[in-house]
Write a protein that holds these residues in place. Structure first.
Motif, PDB file in Angstrom:
ATOM      1  N   TYR A  38      15.180  59.746 -33.206  1.00  0.00           N
ATOM      2  CA  TYR A  38      15.322  59.612 -34.565  1.00  0.00           C
ATOM      3  C   TYR A  38      16.148  60.689 -35.251  1.00  0.00           C
ATOM      4  CZ  TYR A  38      14.167  58.275 -39.455  1.00  0.00           C
ATOM      5  OH  TYR A  38      14.396  57.927 -40.746  1.00  0.00           O
ATOM      6  N   TRP A  72      10.300  53.202 -29.074  1.00  0.00           N
ATOM      7  CA  TRP A  72      11.355  53.563 -29.969  1.00  0.00           C
ATOM      8  C   TRP A  72      12.517  52.399 -29.761  1.00  0.00           C
ATOM      9  CZ3 TRP A  72      12.027  56.176 -34.042  1.00  0.00           C
ATOM     10  CH2 TRP A  72      11.250  57.536 -34.062  1.00  0.00           C
ATOM     11  N   PHE A  76      13.568  50.264 -33.370  1.00  0.00           N
ATOM     12  CA  PHE A  76      15.417  50.083 -33.722  1.00  0.00           C
ATOM     13  C   PHE A  76      15.436  48.629 -33.887  1.00  0.00           C
ATOM     14  CE2 PHE A  76      15.796  54.495 -31.988  1.00  0.00           C
ATOM     15  CZ  PHE A  76      15.794  55.207 -33.078  1.00  0.00           C
ATOM     16  N   GLN A  81      18.495  47.151 -35.576  1.00  0.00           N
ATOM     17  CA  GLN A  81      19.466  48.256 -35.198  1.00  0.00           C
ATOM     18  C   GLN A  81      19.575  47.869 -33.901  1.00  0.00           C
ATOM     19  OE1 GLN A  81      21.646  50.760 -36.320  1.00  0.00           O
ATOM     20  NE2 GLN A  81      22.279  50.198 -34.264  1.00  0.00           N
ATOM     21  N   VAL A  83      20.204  48.345 -30.000  1.00  0.00           N
ATOM     22  CA  VAL A  83      19.986  49.666 -29.282  1.00  0.00           C
ATOM     23  C   VAL A  83      20.223  49.493 -27.712  1.00  0.00           C
ATOM     24  CG1 VAL A  83      17.648  49.320 -29.392  1.00  0.00           C
ATOM     25  CG2 VAL A  83      18.375  51.677 -29.050  1.00  0.00           C
TER      26      VAL A  83
END
Length: 290
Positions: A38, A72, A76, A81, A83
């Motif tokens: 992040y 994570w 995301f 998002q 990834v």
């Protein structure tokens, strides 16, 4: 907590060039360090990108904690998002990145095909903080050493276009930070993982942060690496006192700066085990590390 910052003139120039070149590309590849996924995202790049599709690529996954890495990825994806978590040295990197890019851009590519436009390579801009492993990834995407690599920030100094395949072209850019970090903790984590030039911060401040983290999360690794006892790690022992103990056990007498540097480099090289310094639960409602 110490405030660390680094934004030399060449980074301002690089950010300006990123903004200028953004209209020329189809997609942005932002590389982030899997140990600080992040905090290693550049807010200036996000502003420059606007609505441009972005693929977040987590690098240095071999040095990260796999459980936290998965947290994570889930975070995301929940925030829409796209990834990828990559070991940049794997032989299938180019295939994986190209396939993910085509998936993200499928509507645009289908629209161009429907209009009868000639098939062309996807054009991607590669950005990231210094020392995130961008050149290593690019060399494996292109399958030859076209980008200089090094375990220090500032190796890439200018933009260059590279061809991965008939389906993917890449614009390499220098590693860039931003004017002011959101919190002092963010600056220290970026220094600890190697994004900030080592001559620009107090080693003991960063080492003390690392010690605090390791005492909480990986005390056994700390004990084994530096031959510490349970008494050395007793909660009544302060982090500065523990650093002095480690300094003595390393044979550095009272040279705690030297011991601090060793501790920092041990963590970066994975000698203190896989580490991820932040988790989604650390983020407050403003997206800042608490």
């Amino acid at each position: 907590m110490a405030t660390i910052q680094w934004f030399p003139g060449h980074m301002a120039k690089a950010l300006r060039q990123i903004r200028e070149q953004m209209p020329l590309v189809d997609i942005l590849f932002e590389l982030v360090d899997a140990r600080v996924p992040y905090s290693s995202q550049n807010p200036e790049v996000a502003l420059a990108a606007g609505e441009k599709p972005k693929l977040l690529i987590m690098t240095k996954t071999d040095l990260a904690d796999q459980k936290r890495l998965n947290e994570w990825i889930k975070y995301f994806e929940q925030h829409n998002q796209p990834v990828l978590a990559l070991d940049s040295r794997q032989n299938n990197v180019a295939k994986v990145v190209t396939a993910k890019s085509k998936e993200i851009l499928k509507d645009k590519l289908a629209e161009e095909k429907a209009k009868g436009m000639k098939k062309r390579p996807i054009r991607a801009m590669c950005v990231g903080v210094p020392n995130v492993g961008k050149s290593t990834l690019l060399n494996h995407l292109v399958k030859k050493n076209v980008a200089a690599t090094g375990n220090r920030p500032g190796v890439t100094t200018g933009q260059q276009w590279l061809r991965s395949s008939a389906e993917l072209e890449l614009l390499d850019t220098p590693g860039v930070l931003w004017h002011k970090f959101a919190t002092p903790k963010q600056g220290i984590m970026l220094a600890l993982t190697g994004a900030i030039k080592d001559s620009l911060y107090a080693k003991d401040d960063v080492a003390l942060f690392a010690l605090d983290y390791l005492r909480q999360h990986q005390p056994e690794v700390l004990k084994q690496r530096y031959h510490l006892t349970d008494a050395d790690l007793n909660e009544s022992v302060t982090n500065p006192d523990l650093l002095l103990t480690i300094t003595a056990k390393m044979g550095f007498r009272d040279d705690y700066d030297r011991a601090s540097e060793r501790l920092i480099f041990d963590l970066r090289k994975g000698k203190l085990g896989p580490i991820t310094l932040e988790v989604p639960a650390d983020l407050n409602e403003d997206g800042l590390n608490e």
